[in-house]
Design a protein around this motif. Sequence first.
Motif: not given
Length: 397
Positions: A363-368, A299-302, A360-361
Amino acid sequence: MNIRSTYIIIYSFVLLFPLHLIGQSSSSTQERLLKLTRISINENRCHDALNYLDSLENVPLSKEGEMETFSLRGKAYSLLALEENCRDSSNFDICSDYAEKTVIWFEKILNYTQKDELFHIYAQAELNRFYDNLITEGAAEFIKNNTQSASFFFRQAIYINHTDPIILRYSMIASELNQDFEKALEYSDMLLEVNYDSVEVYESRAFYYENLKNPKKAIQEVDKGLEKYPLHYSLVYRGLGICVREHWYNKGLSLILPLVKKYPSDEKALMNIGMLYESLEKPDLAMLYYTRAINVSPTRLDAYLNISQLQFMEAVKIQKVIMNWSTNKQKEKYKNIHKSELRKKAKFYLNLTYLNAKKAYLLDKENKDALTTYYNASLLLNRSKELKELEESLEVK
C-alpha cells in the motif's frame, strides 16, 4: 405711608434684587457652558467638553440642565471609548474607564426619568447605539485577526448586556485565541447561564480546562456534554484525546465503545479501540478491532501496520519463552503447555505478521515501518525453521 413701612419695602427690594441677579447669572452661565460643551462634542473635542461640564458642577442647575449635563457626559465618554487609540492594548484601561462612565451617565438619566420622557428616550437610544458600535468595532477587529482589541470591545459590550449569547460566544472565542482560558471559561459560564448549552460550549470548556492543567475537570465537561448530546462525535473524540494523554485508557473505552455499538462500521473508532486495548496490554482484543477496521476498509494502511507490529511483538514474546524453555517450563504458567504448541502459536503470529506487513508495504512502499516489520517477520520465520531443523537433528542423534 409712614417711615417704617417705606423702610420695609426698600429693605425687601434690596434683598430680592441680588437674588434675581444671581438667578439670571446662573441661568446664563448654564446656557453658555452647555452651548460650549455641545460645540466641543460636535467638533470631537471631548476632553474640552468634559472640562466645560466640570465647570458646571458649582452652578445651580435646572432639572433639564442637569439631565442635559448627564447626557452630554455620556456622549463625550462614548466617543472617547470608540476612538482609534482604543485599539491599542496600552490604552485598554483608560478606554475601559470611558466605556464604564458612558454607561453610568446614561443609566443615571434612565433612573431619574420616566420611560415616556424625552431625556429617557434619548438616553436609551444612545446606550443602544453605543452597544451596537462596540459590537461593530469588535467584529471588525476580529475579522482583521486583532483578537486582543476585539476582546476589549466585546468586553465593554458585555458590560452593557451580559445576556446576549452571540456577543458572549464571540467573546469566548476571542479569549480562546488570546489563550486567556480563564476568561474564556468565564464567558462560557455566562453562556450556560443564558441556556446556550450547545456541544461547542462543552467541547470548548473541556479544551480550556485541559490547557489550565485540570484534566479531571476537562473530562467532567465532556461527560456533561454527552449527557445532553449522547454519542456526539466531536465530544467523544475530545474526551478520548484527554484520556489518551492522561493514560486513562479504560475511561477512553467507556466513551468510544458505545459509538461503535451504534456505528459498527466506523473504522476510525475501531482503530482507536484497537489502540486503547493495545495500551491496556490486551493484544487479542486489540487485534480483533484492527481486523474489524481492515474488514471495513481493506486499504487502510495504519490498520495493517498496527496489527502486523502487534502480531510481531507477540511472536517475539513467545520466541523468548521458547529460547529459555528449560527455565520457563518449571513455571506454573507453562506447566501444562507443550513446547511445540508455543512454536505453532509463534509461527501463526509470524505468518500473520508477514501477510499484514506485506500488505502495508504494498500500500505504501515508502513506509519504512512496514518494510522493517515485513523484513523482520521474514527473518524470524526463516530462523524459526532453522532452529526447528537443528532441534530435530539433535533429537535424532
